[in-house]
Enzyme design. Sequence first.
Site, PDB file in Angstrom:
ATOM      1  N   HIS A  37       0.845  -1.211   0.000  1.00  0.00           N
ATOM      2  CA  HIS A  37       0.000   0.000   0.000  1.00  0.00           C
ATOM      3  C   HIS A  37       0.878   1.259   0.000  1.00  0.00           C
ATOM      4  CE1 HIS A  37      -2.920  -2.817   2.061  1.00  0.00           C
ATOM      5  NE2 HIS A  37      -3.681  -2.298   1.111  1.00  0.00           N
ATOM      6  N   GLY A 150      -3.363  -1.689  -6.869  1.00  0.00           N
ATOM      7  CA  GLY A 150      -2.261  -2.647  -6.985  1.00  0.00           C
ATOM      8  C   GLY A 150      -2.507  -3.690  -8.073  1.00  0.00           C
TER       9      GLY A 150
END
Length: 286
Positions: A37, A150
């Site tokens: 993250h 992602g």
Amino acid sequence: MIEFQQIDELQQWVQQEAAAGRSRILVPTMGGLHQGHLSLMDIAKKRAGEEGEVVVSLFVNPTQFGPGEDLAAYPKTLDQDRQGCEESGVDVLFVPEAGVMYAKDASLKVTEVKLSSGLCGRTRPVHFDGVCTIVSKLFNLIQPQAAVFGEKDFQQLAIIRRLVRDLNYPIEIIGGPIVREDDGLAMSTRNLNLSSDHRQEAVVLRQALLEAGKMLGDGERNAEHIQAHVEKRLMESPSAIPNYVEVVHPDTLQVLDEVTDALLVAVAVFFGSTRLIDNLCWREEK
Ligand code: PAF
């Protein structure tokens, strides 16, 4: 860093920033933040430049979990997450409660019907409706110029790109590369739920995918052979229960027989009740 929990406070800030001509780059998360993250936040920071603002949302979205999935067990590490965001130079953290994001009698959802039918969508039938709905809501509230997701959740990223295209959101979608532990396991919030034995075994996902990459490098173009090898390799791990191993085209997510210009090998594997995903995306060099 400013923190908002209420929609009206967030919207007021968004209006103020828009009026001042400052851009907003969004990183949507469900918390349980890890290096993966933080790397998305770095990408957002670069995209925002000196003048723009990085907004991180942290919301464990109940509508993307089906009955019997791990909503209750999803790791919650808010204090640590706040600190990670501060240290990454995030400008705004949006942390709403479920009752703030969804009216009790909410009766609308956003559904994608093509890209979400295979891979994770096959065994998680409500998952991508929940993702598309919450991401649309975040886009509407924050009106970002770009958003970062992602590449570990490859299917999610493909669906979000489609969402933006088909619903005409003027938002650039940026994919962030998978970040891995030293032994190759893809970073995931769910890794926190693995027992130490399962954690050691989980490296098999990466090993199986690397072997698929080697097969491609050696000239293998039969998708079934690649799939069978990855499946067999996963099954050699005593606790791994494959949920799926699929070989698809990375642009369409359609199952391939013969590999031509590109392929995605995507895997989902259970270790106990923890489900991990990973993938290998390969494109022929031109
Ligand atoms: O990838 C995630 O963490 C979630 O699916 C997302 C995009 C934050 C939506 O809840």
